[in-house]
Scaffold this motif. Structure first.
Motif, short mmCIF file in Angstrom:
data_model
loop_
_atom_site.label_atom_id
_atom_site.label_comp_id
_atom_site.label_asym_id
_atom_site.label_seq_id
_atom_site.Cartn_x
_atom_site.Cartn_y
_atom_site.Cartn_z
N UNK A 75 0.82 -1.21 0.00
CA UNK A 75 0.00 0.00 0.00
C UNK A 75 0.86 1.27 0.00
N UNK A 76 2.17 1.11 0.07
CA UNK A 76 3.07 2.26 0.13
C UNK A 76 3.06 3.05 -1.19
N UNK A 77 2.96 4.37 -1.11
CA UNK A 77 3.00 5.17 -2.34
C UNK A 77 4.43 5.41 -2.83
N UNK A 78 5.41 4.99 -2.05
CA UNK A 78 6.81 5.20 -2.43
C UNK A 78 7.36 3.95 -3.10
N UNK A 79 8.24 4.13 -4.09
CA UNK A 79 8.82 2.96 -4.75
C UNK A 79 9.75 2.20 -3.81
N UNK A 80 9.80 0.89 -4.00
CA UNK A 80 10.70 0.06 -3.19
C UNK A 80 12.13 0.15 -3.72
N UNK A 81 12.28 0.30 -5.04
CA UNK A 81 13.59 0.45 -5.66
C UNK A 81 13.53 1.56 -6.72
N UNK A 82 14.64 2.27 -6.87
CA UNK A 82 14.75 3.31 -7.89
C UNK A 82 16.11 3.14 -8.57
N UNK A 83 16.09 3.07 -9.89
CA UNK A 83 17.33 2.97 -10.65
C UNK A 83 17.45 4.18 -11.57
N UNK A 84 18.62 4.80 -11.55
CA UNK A 84 18.89 5.94 -12.43
C UNK A 84 19.31 5.44 -13.81
N UNK A 85 18.79 6.10 -14.83
CA UNK A 85 19.08 5.70 -16.20
C UNK A 85 20.56 5.81 -16.52
N UNK A 86 21.23 6.83 -16.00
CA UNK A 86 22.64 7.03 -16.31
C UNK A 86 23.53 5.96 -15.68
N UNK A 87 23.01 5.23 -14.70
CA UNK A 87 23.80 4.20 -14.01
C UNK A 87 23.46 2.79 -14.49
N UNK A 88 22.48 2.65 -15.39
CA UNK A 88 22.02 1.34 -15.86
C UNK A 88 22.54 1.04 -17.25
N UNK A 89 22.82 -0.23 -17.49
CA UNK A 89 23.11 -0.67 -18.85
C UNK A 89 22.52 -2.07 -19.05
N UNK A 90 22.00 -2.28 -20.23
CA UNK A 90 21.37 -3.55 -20.59
C UNK A 90 22.47 -4.56 -20.91
N UNK A 91 22.32 -5.79 -20.39
CA UNK A 91 23.31 -6.83 -20.68
C UNK A 91 22.71 -7.91 -21.57
N UNK A 92 21.59 -8.51 -21.14
CA UNK A 92 21.01 -9.61 -21.92
C UNK A 92 19.57 -9.86 -21.50
N UNK A 93 18.91 -10.70 -22.28
CA UNK A 93 17.56 -11.15 -21.91
C UNK A 93 17.44 -12.63 -22.26
N UNK A 94 16.54 -13.30 -21.56
CA UNK A 94 16.31 -14.72 -21.77
C UNK A 94 14.88 -15.07 -21.38
N UNK A 95 14.45 -16.24 -21.76
CA UNK A 95 13.13 -16.72 -21.36
C UNK A 95 13.20 -17.32 -19.95
N UNK A 96 12.10 -17.27 -19.21
CA UNK A 96 12.08 -17.89 -17.87
C UNK A 96 12.29 -19.39 -17.96
#
Length: 148
Positions: A75-96
């Protein structure tokens, strides 16, 4: 008061609490979506066991600079995690694989990203992944040029 009347009162109060909780979850999602679209986004909070540690949630891009993640049943209106775009980079994706297929949203892909040298796992559908990659690629380019 008879025992069955007390039991009936406890059951009625419990049902009212569950109903209020459900309404609270719906109102919270509506309020979160008010400032921009939200999308299904799961996050692997623990990676001690293969395929385990996933928590379903919703994501939202906040302004131009960050991705916010909210637990779906909070019920919290605040996010549990926040990631900055400038600190993120995509590595890979896969199926579950294995149990991941059961605990994640249908048609989810598992995306591995690097955030400040640490790997994180997110799960999203194909359309969301395309938007996520575009969001990451559109970040401002850091320049080594100095303007005098």
């Amino acid at each position: 008061m008879a025992w069955w009347e007390l039991l009936l009162a406890v059951v009625a109060a419990s049902l009212l609490l569950v109903l209020a909780y459900g309404i609270g979850i719906a109102v919270r999602r509506r309020l979160l979506a008010r400032n921009g679209g939200v999308f299904e986004l799961s996050h692997r909070v623990r990676d001690t066991s293969p395929g385990r540690g996933w928590v379903i949630g919703i994501g939202r891009y906040s302004g131009e600079a960050q991705l916010e993640w909210f637990r779906i049943f909070s019920l919290s209106p605040k996010p549990k995690r926040v990631w900055r775009r400038t600190e993120m980079s995509y590595i890979s994706s896969r199926s579950p694989e294995g149990i991941e297929e059961l605990v994640l949203y249908p048609e989810s892909l598992i995306v591995t990203c690097e955030v400040n040298g640490e790997h994180i796992d997110l799960a999203m559908d194909q359309q969301t992944l395309i938007g996520f990659q575009a969001w990451l690629e559109s970040r401002p380019i850091r320049s080594n040029w100095t303007v005098f």
